[in-house]
Scaffold this active site. Structure first.
Site, PDB file in Angstrom:
ATOM      1  N   ASN A  11      43.099  50.823  35.486  1.00 59.05           N
ATOM      2  CA  ASN A  11      43.401  50.329  36.838  1.00 59.05           C
ATOM      3  C   ASN A  11      44.755  49.630  36.793  1.00 59.05           C
ATOM      4  O   ASN A  11      44.854  48.503  36.325  1.00 59.05           O
ATOM      5  CB  ASN A  11      42.292  49.364  37.278  1.00 59.05           C
ATOM      6  CG  ASN A  11      42.601  48.720  38.611  1.00 59.05           C
ATOM      7  OD1 ASN A  11      43.444  49.196  39.372  1.00 59.05           O
ATOM      8  ND2 ASN A  11      41.910  47.615  38.908  1.00 59.05           N
ATOM      9  N   TRP A  12      45.770  50.333  37.297  1.00 57.76           N
ATOM     10  CA  TRP A  12      47.134  49.780  37.223  1.00 57.76           C
ATOM     11  C   TRP A  12      47.366  48.673  38.250  1.00 57.76           C
ATOM     12  O   TRP A  12      48.408  48.018  38.216  1.00 57.76           O
ATOM     13  CB  TRP A  12      48.152  50.887  37.445  1.00 57.76           C
ATOM     14  CG  TRP A  12      48.304  51.828  36.283  1.00 57.76           C
ATOM     15  CD1 TRP A  12      47.790  51.672  35.011  1.00 57.76           C
ATOM     16  CD2 TRP A  12      49.033  53.058  36.280  1.00 57.76           C
ATOM     17  NE1 TRP A  12      48.163  52.733  34.236  1.00 57.76           N
ATOM     18  CE2 TRP A  12      48.929  53.598  34.971  1.00 57.76           C
ATOM     19  CE3 TRP A  12      49.763  53.750  37.233  1.00 57.76           C
ATOM     20  CZ2 TRP A  12      49.525  54.812  34.624  1.00 57.76           C
ATOM     21  CZ3 TRP A  12      50.361  54.956  36.876  1.00 57.76           C
ATOM     22  CH2 TRP A  12      50.238  55.472  35.582  1.00 57.76           C
ATOM     23  N   LYS A  13      46.471  48.531  39.207  1.00 57.49           N
ATOM     24  CA  LYS A  13      46.655  47.547  40.284  1.00 57.49           C
ATOM     25  C   LYS A  13      48.034  47.764  40.939  1.00 57.49           C
ATOM     26  O   LYS A  13      48.499  48.895  41.007  1.00 57.49           O
ATOM     27  CB  LYS A  13      46.494  46.121  39.752  1.00 57.49           C
ATOM     28  CG  LYS A  13      45.236  45.969  38.900  1.00 57.49           C
ATOM     29  CD  LYS A  13      44.912  44.551  38.589  1.00 57.49           C
ATOM     30  CE  LYS A  13      43.762  44.510  37.600  1.00 57.49           C
ATOM     31  NZ  LYS A  13      43.162  43.197  37.464  1.00 57.49           N
ATOM     32  N   HIS A  29      36.505  46.420  44.183  1.00 57.76           N
ATOM     33  CA  HIS A  29      37.052  45.619  43.078  1.00 57.76           C
ATOM     34  C   HIS A  29      37.041  44.148  43.505  1.00 57.76           C
ATOM     35  O   HIS A  29      37.262  43.831  44.676  1.00 57.76           O
ATOM     36  CB  HIS A  29      38.476  46.086  42.760  1.00 57.76           C
ATOM     37  CG  HIS A  29      38.999  45.494  41.482  1.00 57.76           C
ATOM     38  ND1 HIS A  29      39.483  44.208  41.411  1.00 57.76           N
ATOM     39  CD2 HIS A  29      39.086  45.998  40.228  1.00 57.76           C
ATOM     40  CE1 HIS A  29      39.852  43.953  40.162  1.00 57.76           C
ATOM     41  NE2 HIS A  29      39.618  45.028  39.425  1.00 57.76           N
ATOM     42  N   GLU A  86      39.116  41.881  43.253  1.00 56.63           N
ATOM     43  CA  GLU A  86      40.341  41.423  43.926  1.00 56.63           C
ATOM     44  C   GLU A  86      40.322  41.823  45.397  1.00 56.63           C
ATOM     45  O   GLU A  86      40.815  41.085  46.250  1.00 56.63           O
ATOM     46  CB  GLU A  86      41.576  41.995  43.202  1.00 56.63           C
ATOM     47  CG  GLU A  86      41.800  41.288  41.875  1.00 56.63           C
ATOM     48  CD  GLU A  86      42.482  42.134  40.811  1.00 56.63           C
ATOM     49  OE1 GLU A  86      43.068  43.176  41.139  1.00 56.63           O
ATOM     50  OE2 GLU A  86      42.415  41.743  39.632  1.00 56.63           O
ATOM     51  N   GLU A  88      31.972  44.252  36.136  1.00 59.70           N
ATOM     52  CA  GLU A  88      33.141  43.454  35.792  1.00 59.70           C
ATOM     53  C   GLU A  88      32.892  41.984  36.121  1.00 59.70           C
ATOM     54  O   GLU A  88      33.058  41.560  37.274  1.00 59.70           O
ATOM     55  CB  GLU A  88      34.351  43.923  36.607  1.00 59.70           C
ATOM     56  CG  GLU A  88      34.745  45.356  36.360  1.00 59.70           C
ATOM     57  CD  GLU A  88      36.222  45.593  36.657  1.00 59.70           C
ATOM     58  OE1 GLU A  88      36.911  46.073  35.764  1.00 59.70           O
ATOM     59  OE2 GLU A  88      36.672  45.250  37.760  1.00 59.70           O
ATOM     60  N   GLY A 128      41.395  39.875  33.581  1.00 59.88           N
ATOM     61  CA  GLY A 128      42.771  39.387  33.426  1.00 59.88           C
ATOM     62  C   GLY A 128      42.876  38.025  32.779  1.00 59.88           C
ATOM     63  O   GLY A 128      43.935  37.400  32.807  1.00 59.88           O
ATOM     64  N   SER A 183      39.115  42.313  30.520  1.00 56.92           N
ATOM     65  CA  SER A 183      39.881  42.085  29.294  1.00 56.92           C
ATOM     66  C   SER A 183      39.502  43.040  28.157  1.00 56.92           C
ATOM     67  O   SER A 183      39.467  42.650  26.995  1.00 56.92           O
ATOM     68  CB  SER A 183      39.762  40.617  28.857  1.00 56.92           C
ATOM     69  OG  SER A 183      40.291  39.773  29.865  1.00 56.92           O
ATOM     70  N   GLY A 220      42.301  46.914  33.139  1.00 61.93           N
ATOM     71  CA  GLY A 220      43.517  46.546  33.856  1.00 61.93           C
ATOM     72  C   GLY A 220      44.699  46.449  32.904  1.00 61.93           C
ATOM     73  O   GLY A 220      45.329  47.445  32.556  1.00 61.93           O
ATOM     74  N   GLY A 221      44.964  45.238  32.415  1.00 59.45           N
ATOM     75  CA  GLY A 221      46.142  44.956  31.600  1.00 59.45           C
ATOM     76  C   GLY A 221      46.417  45.949  30.484  1.00 59.45           C
ATOM     77  O   GLY A 221      47.537  46.438  30.334  1.00 59.45           O
TER      78      GLY A 221
HETATM   79  C1  PEP Z   1      40.330  45.218  36.202  1.00 61.93           C
HETATM   80  O1  PEP Z   1      41.374  45.192  36.816  1.00 61.93           O
HETATM   81  O2  PEP Z   1      39.375  45.816  36.692  1.00 61.93           O
HETATM   82  C2  PEP Z   1      40.256  44.576  34.891  1.00 61.93           C
HETATM   83  C3  PEP Z   1      39.127  44.610  34.239  1.00 61.93           C
HETATM   84  O3  PEP Z   1      41.402  43.961  34.422  1.00 61.93           O
HETATM   85  P1  PEP Z   1      41.672  43.440  32.910  1.00 61.93           P
HETATM   86  O4  PEP Z   1      41.314  44.571  31.991  1.00 61.93           O
HETATM   87  O5  PEP Z   1      43.121  43.112  32.886  1.00 61.93           O
HETATM   88  O6  PEP Z   1      40.791  42.257  32.699  1.00 61.93           O
END
Ligand code: PEP
Length: 251
Positions: free
Chosen positions: A9-11, A95, A97, A167, A173, A213, A234-235
């Site tokens: 997930n590049w956001k 999500h 966010e 999640e 993050g 993470s 994400g990251g």
């Molecule tokens: C996400 O954006 O769904 C996520 C899990 O981010 P990260 O891996 O950065 O925690």
């Protein structure tokens, strides 16, 4: 045997040249076996170009959100019909966010899941508790409600095609990951709930990812858990090399 699904997930990151370079970097390196599926969830403007670039590779392209209506006076929105039309296969829905900053609710998530199914998109439905809810021992009930509300009104067959991403919000993050056994416990509970609302067969089939993470250093342990079928990342999905390592771990 369920496959592993690794979704990056590049956001709201990357410009087009960076997104295309990423796909070029991983092209030909994604394991060809059936054990793993690789998905990149990119920003709307780049979806057509990335779908084109991913043709002939094993990488699928996903959107990070959509509206539930097919068309109409919804300025600034993107519909499931539009996404399907350009060859997008998956869409992330609910999500945390979007729930936190854009007023996404269980009700709108449910409408979007129905719309995705109707138009041939696979929804990746995100659920998860806040730190406050975890500390109050509400994790299971919060997640159970989110799952039931998101899947309300779907047939067992449709539920079986859905992907659920567990999640925990406090792990997104932050560098904090749920322990693999804690994550598995919640994923197992989600599977049990799916068994109750659909069927045992559906529960055995549905893909349940963990997200929060996830990185190359912890993916093996997470994927070794019986009820974790992949990761929403994400990251660590922003660099081609670490994304490839995550996909390779799933193969
Ligand atoms: C996400 O954006 O769904 C996520 C899990 O981010 P990260 O891996 O950065 O925690």
């Amino acid at each position: 045997m369920r496959k592993h699904v690794i979704a990056g997930n590049w956001k709201m990151n990357k410009v087009l040249s960076e997104a295309e370079a990423f796909l070029e970097n991983i092209s030909g390196k994604v394991p060809e076996n059936e054990k793993v599926e690789a998905i990149v969830c990119a920003a709307f403007p780049f979806l057509p170009a990335l779908v084109e670039k991913a043709k002939g590779t094993k990488v699928k392209i996903a959107a990070q959100n959509m509206h539930f209506e097919e068309s109409g006076a919804f300025t600034g929105e993107v519909s499931p019909v539009m996404l399907h039309d350009i060859g997008v296969t998956h869409v992330v829905l609910g999500h945390s966010e979007r729930r936190e900053y854009f007023a996404e609710t269980d009700e709108t998530v449910n409408k979007k899941v129905h719309a995705a199914m109707k138009h041939g998109l696979i929804p990746i439905v995100c659920v998860g508790e806040t730190l406050k809810q975890r500390e109050a021992n509400e994790t299971m009930s919060v997640v159970e409600t989110q799952v039931k509300e998101a899947l309300k009104g779907l047939s067992p067959d449709q539920i079986g095609k859905t992907i659920i991403a567990y999640e925990p919000i406090w792990a997104i993050g932050t560098g904090k990951t749920a322990s693999s056994s804690d994550a598995n416990e919640v994923c197992a509970h989600i599977r049990k709930v799916v068994g109750e609302i659909a069927s045992k067969e559906t529960a055995d089939k549905i893909i349940i990812q963990y997200g929060g993470s996830v990185k190359p250093a912890n993916i093996d342990e997470l994927l070794s858990q019986p009820d974790i079928d992949g990761a929403l990342v994400g990251g660590a999905s922003l660099e081609a090399e670490s994304f490839l390592q995550l996909v390779e771990a799933g193969a």
